[in-house]
Design a protein around this motif. Structure first.
Motif, PDB file in Angstrom:
ATOM      1  N   ASP A  21       0.876  -1.434   0.074  1.00 52.56           N
ATOM      2  CA  ASP A  21      -0.111  -0.047  -0.328  1.00 52.56           C
ATOM      3  C   ASP A  21       0.812   1.400  -0.137  1.00 52.56           C
ATOM      4  OD1 ASP A  21      -2.506  -2.220  -0.043  1.00 52.56           O
ATOM      5  OD2 ASP A  21      -2.513  -1.722   1.838  1.00 52.56           O
ATOM      6  N   ASN A  92      -4.314   4.174  -4.872  1.00 57.02           N
ATOM      7  CA  ASN A  92      -4.521   3.858  -4.775  1.00 57.02           C
ATOM      8  C   ASN A  92      -6.249   3.391  -3.950  1.00 57.02           C
ATOM      9  OD1 ASN A  92      -2.288   2.096  -4.303  1.00 57.02           O
ATOM     10  ND2 ASN A  92      -1.634   3.082  -2.906  1.00 57.02           N
ATOM     11  N   THR A  95      -6.533  -1.096  -0.480  1.00 60.66           N
ATOM     12  CA  THR A  95      -5.400  -2.127   0.188  1.00 60.66           C
ATOM     13  C   THR A  95      -4.695  -2.858  -1.252  1.00 60.66           C
ATOM     14  OG1 THR A  95      -4.514  -3.117   2.118  1.00 60.66           O
ATOM     15  CG2 THR A  95      -7.067  -3.855   1.426  1.00 60.66           C
TER      16      THR A  95
END
Length: 128
Positions: A21, A92, A95
Motif C-alpha cells: 500500500d 490507491n 488496499t
C-alpha cells in the motif's frame, strides 16, 4: 516493439500488486534502441487501476484518452542500453491495489522488443 507515437502495455509486468500500500514507487525503464532516439524525447508512463470498484477497472490508456499519466522517461540519443529511473505517485483506491503499466513511445524511433519496466514500492518510514 512499440512504434513511435504508439501505446503498449508492459507485458512483462502485466499486473503489479501494491502489497505494501505504498504511496510512491521507483520505476525503471530498460530501453535498447537500434536507431538512436532524438535527445530529450521520452517514453511516457501511464497507469490503469484494476478492480477500482469490485471487478471494474480503469480505462485503458490510448492516444485519444491517456487517463492516468505518471511521468516521462527522458531519453539519450544513444543505441547503448538505457536504464532510466523516476519516482511516481501511486493512486490507491483499495488496499493491495492492482495496476497495469502502459508506455507511450514519443522517441521518434521504434522501441524494439526487449524493453521492460521495473517497479519498486517506496516506504516513507521503516519497513519490515
Amino acid at each position: 516493439a512499440v512504434a513511435d507515437a504508439a501505446f503498449s502495455i508492459a507485458n512483462d509486468l502485466s499486473t503489479w500488486t501494491n502489497d505494501d500500500d505504498a504511496v510512491s514507487a521507483s520505476v525503471t525503464l530498460l530501453a535498447n534502441f537500434s536507431v538512436a532516439p532524438t535527445a530529450n524525447t521520452s517514453v511516457n508512463l501511464y497507469l490503469r487501476l484494476l478492480n477500482v470498484k469490485g471487478i471494474f477497472d480503469g480505462t485503458v490508456p490510448d492516444a485519444n484518452f491517456q487517463h492516468t499519466y505518471v511521468g516521462s522517461f527522458p531519453l539519450n540519443d544513444s543505441t547503448v542500453v538505457q536504464y532510466i529511473t523516476m519516482d511516481i505517485g501511486l493512486p490507491n483506491s483499495a488496499t493491495s491495489q492492482k495496476y497495469e503499466f502502459y508506455v507511450e513511445n514519443s522517441s521518434g524511433q521504434s522501441l524494439p522488443a526487449g524493453w521492460d519496466i521495473y517497479v519498486t514500492p517506496k516506504a516513507i518510514g521503516p519497513h519490515a
